[in-house]
Design a protein around this motif. Structure first.
Motif, short mmCIF file in Angstrom:
data_model
loop_
_atom_site.label_atom_id
_atom_site.label_comp_id
_atom_site.label_asym_id
_atom_site.label_seq_id
_atom_site.Cartn_x
_atom_site.Cartn_y
_atom_site.Cartn_z
N LYS A 1 -1.98 -9.15 3.43
CA LYS A 1 -0.77 -8.58 4.03
C LYS A 1 -0.32 -7.35 3.25
N THR A 2 -0.45 -7.40 1.93
CA THR A 2 -0.10 -6.24 1.11
C THR A 2 -1.07 -5.09 1.38
N ILE A 3 -2.34 -5.39 1.53
CA ILE A 3 -3.33 -4.35 1.84
C ILE A 3 -3.00 -3.71 3.19
N ALA A 4 -2.63 -4.53 4.17
CA ALA A 4 -2.26 -3.99 5.49
C ALA A 4 -1.04 -3.07 5.38
N LEU A 5 -0.08 -3.45 4.52
CA LEU A 5 1.12 -2.63 4.31
C LEU A 5 0.75 -1.30 3.66
N VAL A 6 -0.12 -1.36 2.67
CA VAL A 6 -0.56 -0.14 1.97
C VAL A 6 -1.24 0.81 2.96
N ASN A 7 -2.02 0.27 3.89
CA ASN A 7 -2.70 1.11 4.88
C ASN A 7 -1.75 1.78 5.86
N MET A 8 -0.50 1.30 5.90
CA MET A 8 0.51 1.93 6.76
C MET A 8 1.21 3.10 6.07
#
Length: 427
Positions: free
Chosen positions: A132-139
């Motif tokens: 979920k943190t990786i997905a946030l970083v990609n945003m």
């Protein structure tokens, strides 16, 4: 930046697992954190919550994005946890949309700039998944340059208006036997031709008054609450506490000589001394109830762009059992924003003021096991669409004159009005 963060998160997952129990700290090249947040606010999928925080000593600047926890009470952090948020002026009754009586978040991403060195703390608690943190970083979006605010004020309305204000001041003075001091306030609503980016406005406000707290709290796209506040509620480092009695206001002079004269009058004016003493007395009495050891420093004059204040620094060594929740409940709101005695003053404000204070004059900041720092959210604005609501208050004691106190309110919102009217550039 995104590639570097993702690489370190993926490496961290190999040793810490899918749901890490400890934070990951990543070192990055320094960027302007207001510009970083502006980039996210203009993106296709803005990230919320989005919080900006800078202490008034400018020792650290923080930008938070996303959350892994949310609390509607005051958390007691352990280990590596750090929570950002605040309390409304009053805990009971109706509150602003998005801004309940108490709201704290533990961020997913915490960017911190200290001594021109930037770190990113990715928060984990054993429950939050690393993907979920990786997905946030990609945003994440690239930082966007801060620009001059360009708008036209189409209308202004004041609650209370000047006639209502005069009646309120007279009424407060009539209650002097029960209320030696009550802080009355005003909401000034501006309707603007263009939507103003709250981060551009905060950047210019920051330039005008650098020796203040600067913060922005945005829980959704609907509202942003920003402040350039000179007042500290408290700063705690382990058991050591710094707080202050900030009360008594006078405008800045037009010349150096006039400015010095007005500054000196703050130190000698009996009405201002009485107003400040009530705040000192409240803070000291409440810290003594918590069994703290207290000392006061000499009064000094805190100078801002349009006004100057009388300030008395107060230091304390806390009892080992004292929590940040104890401090917040005991010290907030002080007579600098409420009045004295506390409960009658809050009741008077609740009954008589014609608008909802919400987080104006509330407490906004962060808390962790090592350090907690809170500002009193004065000199603040609530922004939505084309509307900007500005807030200002004035302490009413025996001898207060309604017209002079009204002018004080105008002085306190003058910096923002100047920014919105002058079209100055941003460095």
């Amino acid at each position: 930046m995104i590639n570097l963060i993702n690489k370190q998160l993926q490496q961290f997952a190999q040793t810490a697992g899918d749901k890490p129990r400890t934070n990951l700290v990543i070192h990055l090249a320094a960027v302007n954190l207001l510009a970083l947040l502006k980039g996210q606010s203009l993106g296709k999928d803005p990230i919320y919550p989005a919080i900006y925080w800078q202490d008034k000593e400018q020792q650290q600047t923080i930008a938070c994005l996303g959350q892994i926890e949310e609390c509607t009470n005051i958390p007691q952090p352990t280990a590596q946890a750090c929570y950002f948020g605040g309390l409304a002026f009053q805990q009971q009754g109706e509150q602003w949309l998005d801004f309940p009586a108490i709201r704290f978040i533990r961020p997913a991403l915490e960017f911190k700039l200290q001594q021109q060195k930037l770190t990113l703390t990715c928060h984990f608690n054993g429950l939050h998944r690393i993907d979920k943190t990786i997905a946030l970083v990609n945003m994440l979006q690239p930082p966007q340059a801060l620009t001059a605010v360009e708008t036209t004020i189409l209308s202004r309305s004041d609650l209370p208006n000047q006639a209502q204000w005069a009646d309120l001041v007279d009424l407060a003075i009539e209650y002097k036997a029960l209320l030696p001091k009550v802080v009355l306030s005003r909401e000034t609503q501006l309707l603007c031709k263009n939507r103003v980016n709250h981060l551009d406005l905060l950047a210019q406000w920051q330039q005008a008054n650098p020796n203040s707290f600067h913060f922005s709290v945005q829980f959704s796209q609907k509202h942003a609450f920003i402040s350039c506040s000179p007042e500290r509620l408290f700063c705690r480092k382990k058991s050591q506490l710094k707080t202050e009695a900030l009360a008594g206001t006078i405008n800045r002079g037009r010349t150096e000589r006039e400015d010095a004269f007005l500054s000196q009058s703050l130190l000698t004016d009996k009405k201002i001394d009485r107003e400040n003493y009530l705040v000192q007395e409240f803070i000291i009495a409440n810290l003594k109830q918590l069994k703290a050891k207290i000392s006061c420093e000499d009064a000094y004059v805190m100078q801002l762009q349009n006004v100057q204040h009388l300030c008395v620094p107060i230091n304390a060594t806390l009892n080992a059992q004292t929590t940040d929740a104890n401090l917040l409940y005991k010290l907030h709101p002080t007579p600098a924003v409420g009045g004295s005695p506390k409960l009658p003053a809050l009741q008077f404000i609740n009954d008589k003021e014609p608008y909802l204070r919400g987080w104006y004059a509330g407490a906004v900041g962060y808390l962790s096991s090592e350090k907690s720092d809170f500002s009193v959210a004065i000199r603040s604005a609530l922004m939505t669409d084309h509307s900007i609501k500005l807030f200002a208050g004035a302490g009413i004691v025996t001898g207060s004159i309604a017209a002079q106190e009204w002018q004080e309110l105008d002085n306190k919102i003058g910096t923002v009005l100047d920014i919105l009217s002058a079209q100055k550039g941003v460095r």
